[in-house]
Design a protein around this motif. Structure first.
Motif, mmCIF file in Angstrom:
data_model
loop_
_atom_site.group_PDB
_atom_site.id
_atom_site.type_symbol
_atom_site.label_atom_id
_atom_site.label_comp_id
_atom_site.label_asym_id
_atom_site.label_seq_id
_atom_site.Cartn_x
_atom_site.Cartn_y
_atom_site.Cartn_z
ATOM 1 N N LYS A 67 0.778 -1.204 0.001
ATOM 2 C CA LYS A 67 0.165 0.712 0.016
ATOM 3 C C LYS A 67 0.992 1.445 -0.359
ATOM 4 O O LYS A 67 1.990 1.338 0.376
ATOM 5 C CB LYS A 67 -0.823 0.250 1.164
ATOM 6 N N ASN A 68 0.240 2.221 -0.529
ATOM 7 C CA ASN A 68 1.017 3.246 -0.265
ATOM 8 C C ASN A 68 0.567 4.609 0.585
ATOM 9 O O ASN A 68 -0.004 3.618 1.687
ATOM 10 C CB ASN A 68 1.169 4.208 -1.579
ATOM 11 N N GLU A 69 1.435 5.695 1.135
ATOM 12 C CA GLU A 69 1.463 6.074 2.464
ATOM 13 C C GLU A 69 -0.616 6.365 2.576
ATOM 14 O O GLU A 69 -1.065 6.468 3.583
ATOM 15 C CB GLU A 69 1.640 7.487 2.054
ATOM 16 N N LYS A 70 -0.784 6.613 1.245
ATOM 17 C CA LYS A 70 -2.607 7.224 1.636
ATOM 18 C C LYS A 70 -3.692 5.469 2.021
ATOM 19 O O LYS A 70 -4.350 5.889 2.180
ATOM 20 C CB LYS A 70 -2.861 7.820 0.383
ATOM 21 N N GLY A 71 -3.114 4.763 1.748
ATOM 22 C CA GLY A 71 -3.254 3.222 2.074
ATOM 23 C C GLY A 71 -4.701 2.980 1.144
ATOM 24 O O GLY A 71 -5.239 1.968 1.095
ATOM 25 N N ARG A 72 -4.040 2.949 -0.007
ATOM 26 C CA ARG A 72 -4.660 2.667 -1.359
ATOM 27 C C ARG A 72 -3.220 1.679 -1.585
ATOM 28 O O ARG A 72 -2.164 1.976 -2.171
ATOM 29 C CB ARG A 72 -4.875 3.544 -2.421
#
Length: 143
Positions: free
Chosen positions: A70-75
């Protein structure tokens, strides 16, 4: 005699290697078909919000099982092999929401407000390396 045995052994190794590659490719193709069967059946089909939640849960479960980062935005990040991304376009504000927004925002809320609303899968994309489903876009078609 030894040369004949070595030649025969090399031939068996080559045949075994080719057989392994062929069978491995068939297994990968079968697995991709099996995974895609669940997602690709919804293409151009109208479904209710409750069924869309089932699809979202399956995609999140798939990403977790395949350890998609996941990326820092949780995606979830696209890994070019087996990640699945779903976006839902709403009629209310003409915005598209990633599955993580709806999943993290509360599936119960989504079911409460959109269980009787119809959605349609209007776009599907596949990973080029594995031919597994990569992306699905669902659009809200009723209010």
């Amino acid at each position: 005699m030894k040369k004949l045995a070595i030649f025969f052994l090399i031939g068996i190794i080559i045949i075994a290697g080719i057989s392994y590659l062929y069978l491995n490719g068939r297994i990968m193709h079968y697995e991709a078909e099996k995974e895609n069967k669940h997602f690709s059946t919804f293409y151009q089909q109208e479904i209710y919000g409750t069924e869309l939640v089932t699809i979202l849960n399956k995609a999140v479960d798939n990403n977790e099982r395949n350890e998609v980062l996941k990326n820092e935005k949780g995606r979830y990040l696209n890994n070019d092999l087996n990640s699945i991304e779903i976006k839902i376009k709403m009629l209310d504000n003409e915005k598209s929401y990633p599955m993580e927004t709806i999943y993290d925002g509360g599936i119960d809320k989504f079911i409460h407000y959109y269980s009787e609303i119809k959605f349609k899968c209007v776009e599907i994309q596949y990973h080029t390396a594995t031919n597994k489903v990569k992306y699905l876009l669902f659009e809200q078609i009723t209010e």
